[in-house]
Structure formats: C-alpha cells, structure tokens
Design a protein around this motif. Sequence first.
Motif, PDB file in Angstrom:
ATOM      1  N   GLY A  77       0.766  -1.223   0.030  1.00  0.00           N
ATOM      2  CA  GLY A  77      -0.021  -0.028  -0.112  1.00  0.00           C
ATOM      3  C   GLY A  77       0.911   1.211   0.026  1.00  0.00           C
ATOM      4  N   LEU A  78       0.536   2.205  -0.767  1.00  0.00           N
ATOM      5  CA  LEU A  78       1.247   3.294  -1.062  1.00  0.00           C
ATOM      6  C   LEU A  78       0.115   4.504  -0.561  1.00  0.00           C
ATOM      7  CD1 LEU A  78       3.857   5.441  -2.044  1.00  0.00           C
ATOM      8  CD2 LEU A  78       2.572   5.295  -4.237  1.00  0.00           C
ATOM      9  N   LEU A  79       0.836   5.664   0.440  1.00  0.00           N
ATOM     10  CA  LEU A  79      -0.088   6.693   0.799  1.00  0.00           C
ATOM     11  C   LEU A  79       0.703   7.931   0.255  1.00  0.00           C
ATOM     12  CD1 LEU A  79      -2.203   7.844   2.119  1.00  0.00           C
ATOM     13  CD2 LEU A  79      -0.614   8.103   4.359  1.00  0.00           C
ATOM     14  N   VAL A  80       0.148   8.855  -0.567  1.00  0.00           N
ATOM     15  CA  VAL A  80       0.407   9.907  -1.050  1.00  0.00           C
ATOM     16  C   VAL A  80      -0.121  11.217  -0.478  1.00  0.00           C
ATOM     17  CG1 VAL A  80       0.912  11.508  -2.966  1.00  0.00           C
ATOM     18  CG2 VAL A  80       1.095   8.969  -3.410  1.00  0.00           C
ATOM     19  N   LEU A  81       0.549  11.920   0.290  1.00  0.00           N
ATOM     20  CA  LEU A  81       0.129  12.975   1.170  1.00  0.00           C
ATOM     21  C   LEU A  81       0.696  14.444   0.728  1.00  0.00           C
ATOM     22  CD1 LEU A  81       0.719  11.727   4.803  1.00  0.00           C
ATOM     23  CD2 LEU A  81      -1.562  11.745   3.385  1.00  0.00           C
ATOM     24  N   PHE A  82      -0.335  15.397   0.236  1.00  0.00           N
ATOM     25  CA  PHE A  82       0.217  16.674  -0.195  1.00  0.00           C
ATOM     26  C   PHE A  82      -0.082  17.797   0.669  1.00  0.00           C
ATOM     27  CE2 PHE A  82      -3.909  15.839  -2.011  1.00  0.00           C
ATOM     28  CZ  PHE A  82      -4.525  17.062  -1.857  1.00  0.00           C
ATOM     29  N   GLY A  83       0.646  18.786   0.718  1.00  0.00           N
ATOM     30  CA  GLY A  83       0.370  20.284   1.026  1.00  0.00           C
ATOM     31  C   GLY A  83       0.461  21.152  -0.122  1.00  0.00           C
ATOM     32  N   SER A  84      -0.656  21.673  -0.621  1.00  0.00           N
ATOM     33  CA  SER A  84      -0.647  22.431  -1.672  1.00  0.00           C
ATOM     34  C   SER A  84      -1.441  23.876  -1.447  1.00  0.00           C
ATOM     35  CB  SER A  84      -1.436  21.601  -2.576  1.00  0.00           C
ATOM     36  OG  SER A  84      -1.574  22.291  -4.093  1.00  0.00           O
ATOM     37  N   GLN A  85      -0.737  24.802  -1.974  1.00  0.00           N
ATOM     38  CA  GLN A  85      -1.271  26.412  -1.700  1.00  0.00           C
ATOM     39  C   GLN A  85      -2.172  26.569  -3.125  1.00  0.00           C
ATOM     40  OE1 GLN A  85      -1.158  27.522   1.236  1.00  0.00           O
ATOM     41  NE2 GLN A  85      -2.526  29.465   0.669  1.00  0.00           N
ATOM     42  N   THR A  86      -1.689  26.326  -4.190  1.00  0.00           N
ATOM     43  CA  THR A  86      -2.197  26.770  -5.729  1.00  0.00           C
ATOM     44  C   THR A  86      -2.797  25.673  -6.442  1.00  0.00           C
ATOM     45  OG1 THR A  86      -0.105  26.620  -6.574  1.00  0.00           O
ATOM     46  CG2 THR A  86      -0.636  28.823  -5.321  1.00  0.00           C
ATOM     47  N   GLY A  87      -2.541  24.496  -5.758  1.00  0.00           N
ATOM     48  CA  GLY A  87      -3.132  23.349  -6.726  1.00  0.00           C
ATOM     49  C   GLY A  87      -2.346  22.627  -7.279  1.00  0.00           C
ATOM     50  N   THR A  88      -0.824  22.771  -7.290  1.00  0.00           N
ATOM     51  CA  THR A  88       0.088  22.121  -8.161  1.00  0.00           C
ATOM     52  C   THR A  88       0.682  21.004  -7.390  1.00  0.00           C
ATOM     53  OG1 THR A  88       1.003  24.324  -9.020  1.00  0.00           O
ATOM     54  CG2 THR A  88       2.260  22.403  -9.239  1.00  0.00           C
ATOM     55  N   ALA A  89       0.832  20.878  -6.233  1.00  0.00           N
ATOM     56  CA  ALA A  89       1.241  19.733  -5.458  1.00  0.00           C
ATOM     57  C   ALA A  89       0.223  18.818  -5.552  1.00  0.00           C
ATOM     58  CB  ALA A  89       1.567  20.328  -3.983  1.00  0.00           C
ATOM     59  N   GLN A  90      -1.195  19.245  -5.181  1.00  0.00           N
ATOM     60  CA  GLN A  90      -2.215  18.187  -5.779  1.00  0.00           C
ATOM     61  C   GLN A  90      -2.200  17.768  -6.861  1.00  0.00           C
ATOM     62  OE1 GLN A  90      -6.198  19.934  -4.469  1.00  0.00           O
ATOM     63  NE2 GLN A  90      -7.068  18.175  -4.978  1.00  0.00           N
ATOM     64  N   VAL A 121       0.237  17.228  -8.739  1.00  0.00           N
ATOM     65  CA  VAL A 121       1.257  16.265  -9.064  1.00  0.00           C
ATOM     66  C   VAL A 121       1.220  14.533  -8.141  1.00  0.00           C
ATOM     67  CG1 VAL A 121       3.902  15.669  -8.092  1.00  0.00           C
ATOM     68  CG2 VAL A 121       3.231  17.925  -9.461  1.00  0.00           C
ATOM     69  N   SER A 122       0.535  15.086  -6.907  1.00  0.00           N
ATOM     70  CA  SER A 122       0.163  13.738  -6.027  1.00  0.00           C
ATOM     71  C   SER A 122      -0.794  12.922  -6.792  1.00  0.00           C
ATOM     72  CB  SER A 122      -0.455  14.645  -4.617  1.00  0.00           C
ATOM     73  OG  SER A 122       0.569  15.243  -3.950  1.00  0.00           O
ATOM     74  N   GLU A 123      -1.930  13.551  -7.438  1.00  0.00           N
ATOM     75  CA  GLU A 123      -2.924  12.712  -7.974  1.00  0.00           C
ATOM     76  C   GLU A 123      -2.058  12.113  -9.269  1.00  0.00           C
ATOM     77  OE1 GLU A 123      -5.834  15.701  -8.909  1.00  0.00           O
ATOM     78  OE2 GLU A 123      -6.786  15.500  -6.926  1.00  0.00           O
ATOM     79  N   ARG A 124      -1.126  12.651  -9.729  1.00  0.00           N
ATOM     80  CA  ARG A 124      -0.369  12.209 -10.999  1.00  0.00           C
ATOM     81  C   ARG A 124       0.253  10.856 -10.434  1.00  0.00           C
ATOM     82  NH1 ARG A 124       3.888  14.643 -15.057  1.00  0.00           N
ATOM     83  NH2 ARG A 124       4.483  12.571 -16.238  1.00  0.00           N
ATOM     84  N   LEU A 125       0.766  11.009  -9.187  1.00  0.00           N
ATOM     85  CA  LEU A 125       1.678  10.058  -8.553  1.00  0.00           C
ATOM     86  C   LEU A 125       0.708   8.594  -8.188  1.00  0.00           C
ATOM     87  CD1 LEU A 125       3.978  11.852  -6.186  1.00  0.00           C
ATOM     88  CD2 LEU A 125       4.635  10.457  -8.116  1.00  0.00           C
ATOM     89  N   GLY A 126      -0.740   9.030  -7.848  1.00  0.00           N
ATOM     90  CA  GLY A 126      -1.529   8.058  -7.531  1.00  0.00           C
ATOM     91  C   GLY A 126      -1.840   7.319  -8.765  1.00  0.00           C
TER      92      GLY A 126
END
Length: 521
Positions: free
Chosen positions: A5-18, A20-25
């Motif tokens: 199981g992999l967990l991707v946790l993000f901290g995003s202000q403008t949506g870029t980190a989110q 990227v995280s969804e792409r990793l998922g």
Amino acid sequence: MPSPGLLVLFGSQTGTAQDVSERLGREARRRRLDCRVQALDSYSVVNLISEPLVIFVCATTGQGDPPDNMKNFWRFIFRKNLPPTSLCQMDFAVLGLGDSSYAKFNFVAKKLHRRLLQLGGSALLPACLGDDQHELGLPSKFTLRFLPEAPKMCSEEQHVAGADPPGPPSEQQPFLAPMVTNQRVTSPSHFQDVRLIEFDITGSGLSFAAGDVVLIRPQNQASHVQQFCRVLGLDPDQYFTLLPREPGVPCPTQLPQPCSVRHLVSHYLDVASVPRRSFFELLACLSPHELEREKLLQFSAPQGQEELYSYCNRPRRTVLEVLCDFPHTAGAVPADYLLDLIPPIRPRAFSIASSLLAHPSRLQILVAVVHYQTRLKEPRRGLCSSWLASLDPGRGPVQVPLWVRPGSLTFPETPDTPVIMVGPGTGVAPFRAAVQERVARGQTGNFLFFGCRWRDQDFYWESEWLELERKGCLTLFTAFSREQERKVYVQHRLRELGPLVWELLDRRAMPRACRQMCQKP
C-alpha cells in the motif's frame, strides 16, 4: 501476494502539489499498487505510525511557510514529545515544489525530510526538489563539468585498480576476475551459441557453494558507444567531473572522478535497453524540434501506449535506436541530463556451474548467447551474453568485474539424503556445481534428469556425466527432444520413472507427518 500500500500526502497552496500527487497516484495504480492520495490536514496524522510507505508532496509558500492545508500536520509533526522511534516502520520520500528565486527555496520539503529522519523514518532517496524557475521544472540530478584537457593520471585505470576492498567483492567493489577460457560447447551447426566460461578468482576472497550465483556487470559494444556519441554530438575522449546538484546525493560508485565520456557510455549508461515511458516524457521536454516533440509527447501520453508498445516494446527497440530515430532531439540533449534520461547498466546473474572443491580458485558459468530477430533489421542481442562471448583471453588478458551472492537453491548436508535434480538445457548449470560438491564430499544418491535437443549438439558435459555414472557417483536420465518423431522432454522421463521418484521422495525426503497422512484410508 497482496500488493504493498502506498500513501501520497500533499500540502498544496495553489493546486500544483495536489495535481502532482494525483498523477503519482495514477502512476502507482497503473503499476498495480494500492494507493491513497490525501491532503495532509485531511489525514489523521496519528495513523502515520502504521503506514509502511508514504510519499510527501509539499509546496513552500511565503517566506518558507507550509501551505494552509498542511499547517495542522506541521504543528503536530514538530512536537518535541514525539518519540524518536515513532516512524521506524515507515519508508518515505519527499518531493518539494519550490521556486529558487526565493531565499527559502523548498524550505518545507527540506525541513520535513530532516524531521521524518529524526522520528525514525527510512528515506528511500534524498529529498527531491522541484524548481519552478527551471525550464523543465525539475533540474538534472547531476551536472557534468567538462575539463579543458585530459587528466595526466588515468582516473579510470586507478578506479579499476582501486584500493584493497574492506570485505569480499560486492556491487560497489567488484573483483576483476581474469578470464581463463571461453569455449563454445554447442556444435557449430547448432542454432544457439552456448559458452563455458572460466574465471580465475585467486586472491579475490570469493567463497560460494552449490546454488549460488555470480553477478557480472557488462559493457556496451564499442560500435554502439561511437554511434551514441555521434548522435548526441559528444566527444568520447573528453573528461568531466560529476557534481550532484543537492548535498547528500552520492555520485555513482561505478564512475571514476574525473571520467571520460567513453567510459560513461561504455560502462554505465544502458543504451542497449528498451526505454520506458518516462524516457519519452523527459526526451519530449528536452526536444527543440516541434514534430519530434509532438511524437514523443504522443508516446508518453496514456492514450499513446498502444502505439508506443508497437514502436518500442514489441520489436525491442533500444534507447540508442530511439535516439537515432529522433536526431534533432538527440543532438539537443544536455549532457547534464544523461544520467536522468538513461538508466544504469544492471548486473546480470548467472548460476555458478562449478564447485571450489573440484576446481579450487576457479569459477565457471554456462552462458547461452542471446540472439534473435524481430521486425527490425538489426538482430536483437543480449548485452551481457554477447559481450562475454566477444571476449577472447587467447588474444590477451581479459578481466571481468564480478561478485557473488547466495542463490535460492539449497542442497541437503546429510550424506544419505538423495537429491533429484531436473536441469534441461543451460538450467543444468547449478546442478553441475551441486554434483561436483556432493561427489567431493562422498555424498551419493545423485539423480540428474537432463534434457536437450540433440545428443551430439547440446549435451553439456556429456563425458563428465558418463564418467561419474561409471564410477557410481551419479544416476543420469536423459531426454533428447528432437531425436525421434515424437518430442520427448524431461517431464516425460519423470513420468516414466514415477515409481523411482516416488520411492526416493517417500522413503528419504518426505516429512513423516505427510507420509502418515498419505497412508490413511
């Protein structure tokens, strides 16, 4: 087996980190990994102690501040009363998204990476730091600083000689084993070239037993090295020093400092491998040519995977051949990105085919030279097997970097336990080591089932097996599949000799409880 199981946790202000995280998922799920993607503040941080694998994707805002949707997590993770073993079960990676024009570039990612280490987490790799100022978003892992002239002392020869290793040979410090013989053991008319290769391991500190494997790091063909340098506009004789962009990132141990371009391409870059989708993604980012970039983006897009498979995977097209197909892009690839674009040459594993008890200070392997045709004009060749086959110790000294690791085959140490070995083709190699070892120790009960196509073309070690059989040290059963109208394989011999096989299993090796269960009415 259950997928990790992999967990991707993000901290995003403008949506870029989110994003990227969804792409990793998506990429993780495409690789059959169970994956959850969540904002840091929506995740119950107390559950972090039981997470085995986590990727943190963090932006940095303002003057080194965390994004709004990770501030609660930030306060919790920096509590002074958290035990230093809180995250000892967790493997993690941190990806930072920042802007190098700010003083506190990727401050949040760097600080989080250090804190996770303090709490006992195990970093899968150094913190990855994305830069919005960089033309590709992510800078290269290394820079190649080219030297105006070649060094007076050949660093590559010094690197090869090296210092005396602190322990037995390893991937970081392989032993340069002199090749003693390189003999073809199939007849000239046989479709496959199979080699029996012997190395001298005197003074190496290598020790091995039957069932162990030897790992060999091959080299690229000289013609491929020249072609690669020509397509990318590189001078093979130019030297460079390799510098990591981030502190704490080690340089590859296989590369000397300074290093020549020729050595980098021949010994490290796997230009003969079939490229992955990520290769086309990065190549598209580097391409200045509109038409080539468009095609590379098509290959790297999800909807282009069928076309990519037809172009690359099915015919086994190599990295070098792809670069030749995109000459404008290849000629524009910055040297700094070579180590990001092309994977390192992987070592190849071979079953050891000899015993130190029978051949002291020697190590032998049986190698089938891989050579086959696809729809491409140039035949496909195995990198390691073709390289080994090309080496001729009769023309001068030849050294091959190698080391040994335990294999998955184990053999009983008790002298009265019989061993049934089934080794068709080159698969007989580890059993030759086992038979030699057992015979040297006076262990009997050696039963070998060997299969090949023709007795007079690919019957490996025929005279050796027959001599051992004559001495009563071995019972040999053979299957020559092409010598009669109906093909006969080792499984047919096993079926024919079923009563003997069952007797050996039942009387000697089968656990008593299992025997009793089988005997119940």
